[in-house]
Write a protein that holds these residues in place. Sequence first.
Motif, short mmCIF file in Angstrom:
data_model
loop_
_atom_site.label_atom_id
_atom_site.label_comp_id
_atom_site.label_asym_id
_atom_site.label_seq_id
_atom_site.Cartn_x
_atom_site.Cartn_y
_atom_site.Cartn_z
N ILE A 15 0.84 -1.20 0.00
CA ILE A 15 0.00 0.00 0.00
C ILE A 15 0.88 1.25 0.00
CG2 ILE A 15 -1.65 1.35 1.36
CD1 ILE A 15 -2.88 -1.31 2.27
N GLY A 16 1.85 1.30 0.91
CA GLY A 16 2.71 2.47 0.98
C GLY A 16 3.53 2.67 -0.27
N GLY A 17 4.07 1.58 -0.81
CA GLY A 17 4.89 1.69 -2.02
C GLY A 17 4.11 2.18 -3.21
N ARG A 18 2.92 1.66 -3.41
CA ARG A 18 2.13 2.08 -4.57
C ARG A 18 1.61 3.51 -4.41
NH1 ARG A 18 -0.05 -1.53 -8.91
NH2 ARG A 18 0.95 0.31 -9.83
N LEU A 19 1.25 3.89 -3.19
CA LEU A 19 0.86 5.29 -2.97
C LEU A 19 2.03 6.23 -3.26
CD1 LEU A 19 -1.22 4.98 0.34
CD2 LEU A 19 -2.09 5.86 -1.83
N PHE A 20 3.21 5.89 -2.76
CA PHE A 20 4.39 6.72 -2.97
C PHE A 20 4.74 6.81 -4.45
CE2 PHE A 20 8.99 7.35 -3.32
CZ PHE A 20 9.20 8.43 -2.47
N ASP A 21 4.68 5.68 -5.15
CA ASP A 21 5.00 5.67 -6.57
C ASP A 21 4.03 6.51 -7.38
OD1 ASP A 21 6.63 4.60 -8.77
OD2 ASP A 21 4.82 3.49 -9.33
N PRO A 48 4.25 -7.62 -10.94
CA PRO A 48 4.33 -8.54 -12.08
C PRO A 48 5.03 -7.95 -13.30
CG PRO A 48 2.16 -8.65 -11.09
CD PRO A 48 2.87 -7.51 -10.44
N ASP A 49 4.86 -6.65 -13.54
CA ASP A 49 5.40 -6.06 -14.76
C ASP A 49 6.67 -5.24 -14.55
OD1 ASP A 49 4.09 -4.12 -13.31
OD2 ASP A 49 3.27 -3.08 -15.06
N ARG A 50 7.07 -5.02 -13.30
CA ARG A 50 8.27 -4.23 -13.04
C ARG A 50 8.64 -4.34 -11.57
NH1 ARG A 50 3.83 -1.08 -12.83
NH2 ARG A 50 3.76 0.74 -11.46
N THR A 51 9.88 -3.95 -11.27
CA THR A 51 10.35 -3.88 -9.89
C THR A 51 10.71 -2.43 -9.58
OG1 THR A 51 11.18 -6.15 -9.85
CG2 THR A 51 12.14 -4.61 -8.28
N LEU A 52 10.16 -1.94 -8.48
CA LEU A 52 10.38 -0.55 -8.08
C LEU A 52 11.36 -0.50 -6.93
CD1 LEU A 52 6.62 0.57 -8.01
CD2 LEU A 52 8.22 0.80 -9.91
N ARG A 53 12.27 0.47 -6.97
CA ARG A 53 13.14 0.77 -5.84
C ARG A 53 12.73 2.16 -5.36
NH1 ARG A 53 16.13 -2.22 -2.47
NH2 ARG A 53 17.22 -3.28 -4.17
N LEU A 54 12.09 2.22 -4.19
CA LEU A 54 11.39 3.43 -3.76
C LEU A 54 12.06 4.03 -2.53
CD1 LEU A 54 7.81 1.92 -4.12
CD2 LEU A 54 8.95 3.47 -5.72
N PRO A 55 12.58 5.25 -2.62
CA PRO A 55 13.24 5.92 -1.48
C PRO A 55 12.23 6.58 -0.53
CG PRO A 55 13.35 7.33 -3.39
CD PRO A 55 12.65 6.07 -3.85
N ILE A 56 11.39 5.76 0.08
CA ILE A 56 10.32 6.28 0.94
C ILE A 56 10.91 6.63 2.30
CG2 ILE A 56 8.05 5.79 1.90
CD1 ILE A 56 7.72 3.61 -0.22
N PRO A 57 10.55 7.77 2.87
CA PRO A 57 11.00 8.11 4.23
C PRO A 57 10.60 7.03 5.22
CG PRO A 57 10.02 10.03 3.18
CD PRO A 57 9.76 8.86 2.27
N VAL A 58 11.46 6.80 6.21
CA VAL A 58 11.27 5.71 7.16
C VAL A 58 11.32 6.26 8.58
CG1 VAL A 58 12.16 3.49 7.99
CG2 VAL A 58 12.34 4.09 5.57
N ASN A 167 -7.43 4.40 -5.33
CA ASN A 167 -7.86 4.11 -6.69
C ASN A 167 -6.87 4.67 -7.71
OD1 ASN A 167 -10.32 2.69 -6.25
ND2 ASN A 167 -11.37 4.60 -5.76
N ASP A 168 -6.15 5.70 -7.33
CA ASP A 168 -5.16 6.34 -8.20
C ASP A 168 -3.81 5.61 -8.15
OD1 ASP A 168 -4.18 8.52 -9.87
OD2 ASP A 168 -3.16 9.29 -8.09
N SER A 169 -3.72 4.57 -7.32
CA SER A 169 -2.40 3.99 -7.03
C SER A 169 -2.34 2.48 -7.24
CB SER A 169 -2.03 4.31 -5.57
OG SER A 169 -2.03 5.71 -5.34
N GLY A 170 -3.16 1.96 -8.12
CA GLY A 170 -3.07 0.55 -8.45
C GLY A 170 -3.97 -0.36 -7.63
N PHE A 171 -4.97 0.23 -6.98
CA PHE A 171 -5.93 -0.56 -6.20
C PHE A 171 -7.35 -0.22 -6.65
CE2 PHE A 171 -2.30 0.41 -3.44
CZ PHE A 171 -1.89 -0.86 -3.09
#
Length: 325
Positions: A15-21, A48-58, A167-171
């Motif tokens: 959820i966090g990764g897709r929202l951030f992307d 399934p179609d790609r791998t994301l490397r996401l620099p999300i704040p932690v 809905n804007d983020s792949g869900f």
Amino acid sequence: MRYVIIGAGAVGGTIGGRLFDSGHDVVLVARGAHERVLRERGLRLELPDRTLRLPIPVAAGPDDLTPRRDDVLVLAVKTQDTAAVLSAWASYGDRPAVVCAQNGVENERLALRRFPDVHAMCVWLPSTHLEPGVVRAPCAPLSGMLHLGRYPSGADDTTRAIAADLNDSGFEAPVSDAVMAWKYAKLLGNLANAVEAVFGTLVHGAGEGPALDVARRAQAEGRAVLDAAGIAYTDDEQAARMRDGKLDVQPMGRRGLGSSWQSLMRGTGSIETDYLNGEIVLLGRRVGVPVPVNEELQRVAGLFAREGRRPGELTDRERAELLAV
């Protein structure tokens, strides 16, 4: 809105990764090796179609963050960890909205004791987190279906705004005035999680075999208890129609199993069975409906977690007792 994802594992990380992307403001809250890897390398989100490397704040906890008025706390920890998490975050900010993106039906009750603005999320989101910093979400064309509503019922502008971002983020995030009916339906499905964990085999879907038979009997007990208690739940066919063609699991190497199986694989020392099968046990005792299969699954899965056993390490006696219940 800023989404503070508390528990950046399989569900929270997806959820966090897709929202951030998609350009939304996100913070991932994690601990241990997972936190360290996220800080050093970012989140690796395998789709399934790609791998994301996401620099999300932690963040490691509330002391790492300066509260904002638009914060939304998304709880994605297992239910056995919810009370401690809520206690840690109880004084954070100015009464932020809380979203329970979790299995079971106990989390919302716990959250409402601490926060006045609680939203329930019914999570259909196959995903796996077995390695620090890595989450795999194998579904396409959408990553998940996330029914959302206020707890205990209704919906408001915050609900709809969160749903729009999802809905804007792949869900697909339908807003429901009766979201707990969806969560109770999901609870019935999650009664098979303990079966997967102790037998070490996939039981969701078509097929035959002893593990699947145990899962079906556990779910039959669950339906009998919910009916006796007068608790509404969405029927299987309606749920299947909603997901049809939207949540197809794609081949991405070895398929991981459910959240309880993953807990045993990671050796966390705890398992959510007390709040899945255990919820049916609790309700069964209240309404006087016997639930021996769920009682035995709760007992055996708890033993697996406490003893550090891997999925599938049933003794011959335990297997025989489960099949004979």
